[in-house]
Design a protein around this motif. Structure first.
Motif, mmCIF file in Angstrom:
data_model
loop_
_atom_site.group_PDB
_atom_site.id
_atom_site.type_symbol
_atom_site.label_atom_id
_atom_site.label_comp_id
_atom_site.label_asym_id
_atom_site.label_seq_id
_atom_site.Cartn_x
_atom_site.Cartn_y
_atom_site.Cartn_z
ATOM 1 N N LEU A 10 16.103 -4.617 -2.664
ATOM 2 C CA LEU A 10 14.674 -4.366 -2.826
ATOM 3 C C LEU A 10 13.849 -5.537 -2.308
ATOM 4 C CD1 LEU A 10 14.522 -2.661 -6.333
ATOM 5 C CD2 LEU A 10 14.067 -1.611 -4.112
ATOM 6 N N ALA A 11 14.337 -6.762 -2.507
ATOM 7 C CA ALA A 11 13.625 -7.927 -1.978
ATOM 8 C C ALA A 11 13.539 -7.869 -0.460
ATOM 9 C CB ALA A 11 14.317 -9.214 -2.420
ATOM 10 N N ALA A 12 14.551 -7.300 0.185
ATOM 11 C CA ALA A 12 14.547 -7.166 1.639
ATOM 12 C C ALA A 12 13.636 -6.032 2.090
ATOM 13 C CB ALA A 12 15.963 -6.916 2.145
ATOM 14 N N ALA A 13 13.578 -4.942 1.302
ATOM 15 C CA ALA A 13 12.888 -3.730 1.757
ATOM 16 C C ALA A 13 11.399 -3.716 1.440
ATOM 17 C CB ALA A 13 13.554 -2.501 1.129
ATOM 18 N N LEU A 14 10.994 -4.347 0.339
ATOM 19 C CA LEU A 14 9.585 -4.295 -0.066
ATOM 20 C C LEU A 14 8.782 -5.356 0.685
ATOM 21 C CD1 LEU A 14 10.145 -3.955 -3.923
ATOM 22 C CD2 LEU A 14 9.397 -2.144 -2.356
ATOM 23 N N PRO A 15 7.740 -4.983 1.415
ATOM 24 C CA PRO A 15 6.934 -5.991 2.128
ATOM 25 C C PRO A 15 6.407 -7.056 1.175
ATOM 26 C CG PRO A 15 6.346 -3.767 2.836
ATOM 27 C CD PRO A 15 7.253 -3.611 1.652
ATOM 28 N N HIS A 16 6.586 -8.309 1.557
ATOM 29 C CA HIS A 16 6.292 -9.427 0.661
ATOM 30 C C HIS A 16 4.827 -9.462 0.245
ATOM 31 C CE1 HIS A 16 6.473 -13.498 -1.003
ATOM 32 N NE2 HIS A 16 5.350 -13.728 -0.349
ATOM 33 N N ALA B 245 10.529 -18.621 5.737
ATOM 34 C CA ALA B 245 10.669 -17.933 7.023
ATOM 35 C C ALA B 245 10.631 -16.432 6.781
ATOM 36 C CB ALA B 245 11.971 -18.322 7.716
ATOM 37 N N PHE B 246 9.871 -15.741 7.597
ATOM 38 C CA PHE B 246 9.728 -14.294 7.475
ATOM 39 C C PHE B 246 10.053 -13.612 8.799
ATOM 40 C CE2 PHE B 246 6.888 -15.545 3.985
ATOM 41 C CZ PHE B 246 7.241 -14.613 3.014
ATOM 42 N N ALA B 247 10.684 -12.448 8.698
ATOM 43 C CA ALA B 247 10.758 -11.525 9.824
ATOM 44 C C ALA B 247 9.485 -10.683 9.771
ATOM 45 C CB ALA B 247 11.992 -10.643 9.718
ATOM 46 N N VAL B 248 8.716 -10.710 10.850
ATOM 47 C CA VAL B 248 7.367 -10.136 10.840
ATOM 48 C C VAL B 248 7.294 -8.941 11.787
ATOM 49 C CG1 VAL B 248 4.909 -10.617 11.146
ATOM 50 C CG2 VAL B 248 6.456 -12.446 10.399
ATOM 51 N N ARG B 249 6.727 -7.882 11.268
ATOM 52 C CA ARG B 249 6.429 -6.709 12.100
ATOM 53 C C ARG B 249 4.917 -6.514 12.104
ATOM 54 N NH1 ARG B 249 9.030 -3.442 9.377
ATOM 55 N NH2 ARG B 249 7.680 -1.725 8.771
ATOM 56 N N VAL B 250 4.332 -6.351 13.286
ATOM 57 C CA VAL B 250 2.892 -6.159 13.422
ATOM 58 C C VAL B 250 2.662 -4.777 14.020
ATOM 59 C CG1 VAL B 250 0.757 -7.045 14.424
ATOM 60 C CG2 VAL B 250 2.553 -8.640 13.738
ATOM 61 N N VAL C 241 -6.553 -1.733 13.650
ATOM 62 C CA VAL C 241 -6.303 -2.770 12.647
ATOM 63 C C VAL C 241 -4.857 -3.208 12.774
ATOM 64 C CG1 VAL C 241 -6.190 -3.295 10.182
ATOM 65 C CG2 VAL C 241 -8.035 -1.837 11.067
ATOM 66 N N LEU C 242 -4.636 -4.500 12.890
ATOM 67 C CA LEU C 242 -3.279 -5.009 12.983
ATOM 68 C C LEU C 242 -2.717 -5.207 11.567
ATOM 69 C CD1 LEU C 242 -3.467 -7.626 15.882
ATOM 70 C CD2 LEU C 242 -2.781 -5.226 15.963
ATOM 71 N N ARG C 243 -1.768 -4.376 11.208
ATOM 72 C CA ARG C 243 -1.148 -4.459 9.877
ATOM 73 C C ARG C 243 0.092 -5.339 9.979
ATOM 74 N NH1 ARG C 243 -1.842 -2.404 5.252
ATOM 75 N NH2 ARG C 243 -3.484 -1.012 6.052
ATOM 76 N N VAL C 244 0.144 -6.366 9.143
ATOM 77 C CA VAL C 244 1.241 -7.327 9.156
ATOM 78 C C VAL C 244 2.190 -7.024 8.001
ATOM 79 C CG1 VAL C 244 1.870 -9.767 9.070
ATOM 80 C CG2 VAL C 244 -0.269 -9.061 10.165
ATOM 81 N N LEU C 245 3.450 -6.803 8.320
ATOM 82 C CA LEU C 245 4.490 -6.536 7.328
ATOM 83 C C LEU C 245 5.518 -7.656 7.415
ATOM 84 C CD1 LEU C 245 4.906 -2.723 8.033
ATOM 85 C CD2 LEU C 245 3.648 -3.758 6.147
ATOM 86 N N ARG C 246 5.655 -8.410 6.332
ATOM 87 C CA ARG C 246 6.570 -9.556 6.329
ATOM 88 C C ARG C 246 7.718 -9.309 5.350
ATOM 89 N NH1 ARG C 246 3.776 -15.109 5.325
ATOM 90 N NH2 ARG C 246 3.021 -14.062 3.443
ATOM 91 N N HIS C 247 8.923 -9.645 5.804
ATOM 92 C CA HIS C 247 10.122 -9.530 4.982
ATOM 93 C C HIS C 247 10.902 -10.837 5.093
ATOM 94 C CE1 HIS C 247 9.664 -5.117 4.502
ATOM 95 N NE2 HIS C 247 9.094 -5.210 5.693
#
Length: 555
Positions: free
Chosen positions: A210-216, A390-395, A401-407
């Motif tokens: 869940l820590a990996a899957a839920l956007p921080h 450190a985050f793996a980031v998906r934009v 609107v640029l939505r930033v999702l960090r894991h």
């Protein structure tokens, strides 16, 4: 001890039982006629942790050999197990959990609820162990029937003292969330009892998944763990097992009181068959069930009823799908539905300490104090672990609107990342070597030599050759400096967007990721304006070439 004094012994067999006894202390508050002391009932595999908990409580502890040689005006216990009959004085039994939901295989009578087992409630000669059996709901009286009418006649419904603390503390929810640094994120709390059928016994990977899957920036995760499981594993083993999730920000509250503060702060619960989740459910929190069946949960109990009526988190469900179920549980929750499921567990809500005080003072043959009895507010929880370095980031472009999702970068993200963002001087080298965005916070390394931001960004990019990288400095929550590999040093000004002008400021690091991604996509370098969504908030960011004063900012 003077003739008007009454010695009350709190007899604890485990850490959990001790915590339940401590919840009763307000009924004696301010009464100098009552002398409080504690003893450890031997025979439990968890007794060592119970002794340490007793010492932390600060009460006077009597060795068992001394306790059995004295007579007390009242003996309070939260478990009928152990050699309680060796203690002299009226014995009062409280539940050590909510609802008497579990049977412990191999202990006492088969399929009998722990705490209601005739094997423990009756002495060898068939007489009842306790002078009073205190219950939290009238429906529990019928479940005493196998122990015989003599035990049933001694049952008294007083309610649940711990629930009183939840009810009294619910207005402090915002304070607890502030202490945890939750912000606008959704706080997801996992509840795990102990033993082979527990959540972490059967799904040990779930916290990290869940820590990996839920956007921080949208979710915060916590784990409430039964004290027996902490004792069984030991601190080192538990820390090592949970290290990946803890490094991702998992909150692991203390076993006494703090877990309850976190539960009050929760937005949604994921629970096995342990009774702890009944308390925040009584505050109407949405739930997901994560119990896969077995011998321990007894049919017809409050937890069995609750788990039968809430959405289920199926075993072996991939983390990303589990995350979507969390969002659905929040979206589909009907106000009042969780609270209704806890009604078979809790009676006398708001009055439990009054009922308890009436009962024990009658046994003490004393008039209760004139002042009202008040539940003790739950304490502020300890701050959550620091955010990952450190985050793996998906934009994602969501309609401009640029939505930033960090894991967390050290866990497997649910989808391919656009880039890795790593904090220089904090993140592991394996992440900084491949990071697209290298950043630090001005003044973040006290005592270290400083240099101008202009020189620092140039040096960092030179130290990490290759790739389309950016180096950035967080000056404040609303001002950052960023240098792309092939461009000048830029000044970034961050403001709330549109109707959210009064919204709290967001962490600027994900905003830096949005700008880094936009620059890689060919946006104009020096005069960039974009809207960036981080969690539930949107901000506007504008770039301009940094001034000489900004370039000289000490880093």
């Amino acid at each position: 001890m003077g003739e008007n004094k009454r010695a009350v012994l709190f007899a604890a067999r485990s850490q959990n039982a001790l915590h339940r006894l401590l919840d009763t202390l307000p009924v004696f508050a301010g009464d100098d006629r009552v002398h409080r002391c504690f003893t450890l009932v031997p025979g439990s595999e968890f007794s060592a942790d119970a002794l340490r908990a007793l010492e932390r409580a600060g009460g006077r502890v009597l060795p068992w050999a001394e306790a059995v040689g004295r007579t007390f005006a009242l003996i309070l216990a939260a478990s009928p197990k152990g050699d309680l009959q060796a203690l002299h004085g009226p014995r009062v039994l409280l539940p050590h959990g909510a609802g008497f939901n579990k049977s412990v295989p191999g202990e006492g009578t088969e399929d009998s609820a722990s705490g209601l087992d005739p094997a423990h409630l009756l002495l060898p000669d068939g007489t009842p162990l306790a002078t009073r059996c205190l219950l939290s709901h009238p429906g529990q009286i019928a479940r005493l029937a196998p122990a015989g009418p003599a035990v049933t006649a001694r049952a008294t419904v007083v309610g649940d003292p711990l629930l009183e603390r939840f009810l009294e503390s619910q207005d402090h929810r915002d304070r607890y969330r502030a202490a945890l640094g939750t912000g606008a994120r959704t706080l997801v709390v996992l509840f795990s009892t102990w033993g082979p059928e527990s959540l972490i016994g059967r799904r040990p990977g779930l916290p990290a998944e869940l820590a990996a899957a839920l956007p921080h920036d949208e979710y915060q995760l916590a784990l409430v763990l039964h004290p027996n499981e902490r004792a069984r594993r030991g601190t080192l083993d538990l820390d090592e097992y949970l290290e990946p999730a803890r490094r991702a920000g998992l909150v692991l509250p203390a076993a006494h009181e703090e877990w309850a503060s976190v539960a009050v702060a929760a937005d949604v619960l994921i629970t096995d068959h342990g009774s702890a989740a009944l308390y925040p459910a009584a505050l109407d929190r949405p739930l997901l069930g994560a119990y896969d069946g077995g011998r321990e949960l007894l049919p017809g109990t409050p937890m069995a009823g609750l788990l039968a009526h809430v959405p289920r988190l199926a075993p072996d469900l991939p983390g990303a799908q589990a995350a979507s179920l969390v969002a659905a549980a929040l979206r589909d929750h009907r106000p009042g539905s969780s609270r209704a499921l806890t009604e078979p567990a809790f009676a006398e809500q708001g009055q439990a300490l009054d009922r308890l005080r009436e009962t024990v003072y009658d046994l003490l043959d004393l008039a209760p104090p004139a002042h009202p009895v008040l539940p003790r507010l739950l304490p502020d929880p300890a701050p959550a672990p620091l955010a990952p370095a450190a985050f793996a980031v998906r934009v994602e472009d969501d309609g401009g609107v640029l939505r930033v999702l960090r894991h967390p970068a050290h866990l497997v993200p649910p989808a391919p990342a656009h880039h890795v963002a790593a904090e220089v001087g904090t993140a592991h080298r394996r992440f900084t070597r491949g990071a697209g965005l290298l950043h630090r916070r001005a003044g973040g390394h006290p005592g270290a030599p400083t240099e101008p931001a202009d020189e620092w960004t140039l040096r960092i990019l030179a130290d990490h050759p290759g790739g389309r990288r950016s180096a950035a400095v967080v000056v404040s929550a609303t001002h950052c400096l960023l240098r792309p590999r092939s461009g000048p040093l830029l000044s970034l000004r961050i403001t709330p967007h549109g109707a959210e002008r009064r919204a709290p400021v967001v962490d600027p690091v994900p905003v830096l990721s949005a700008v880094h991604a936009a620059l890689l996509d060919g946006e104009a370098v020096t005069r960039l304006r974009l809207v960036c969504a981080v969690g539930t908030y949107a901000v506007e960011v504008r770039t301009a070439r940094a001034t000489a004063a900004e370039a000289a900012t000490a880093v």
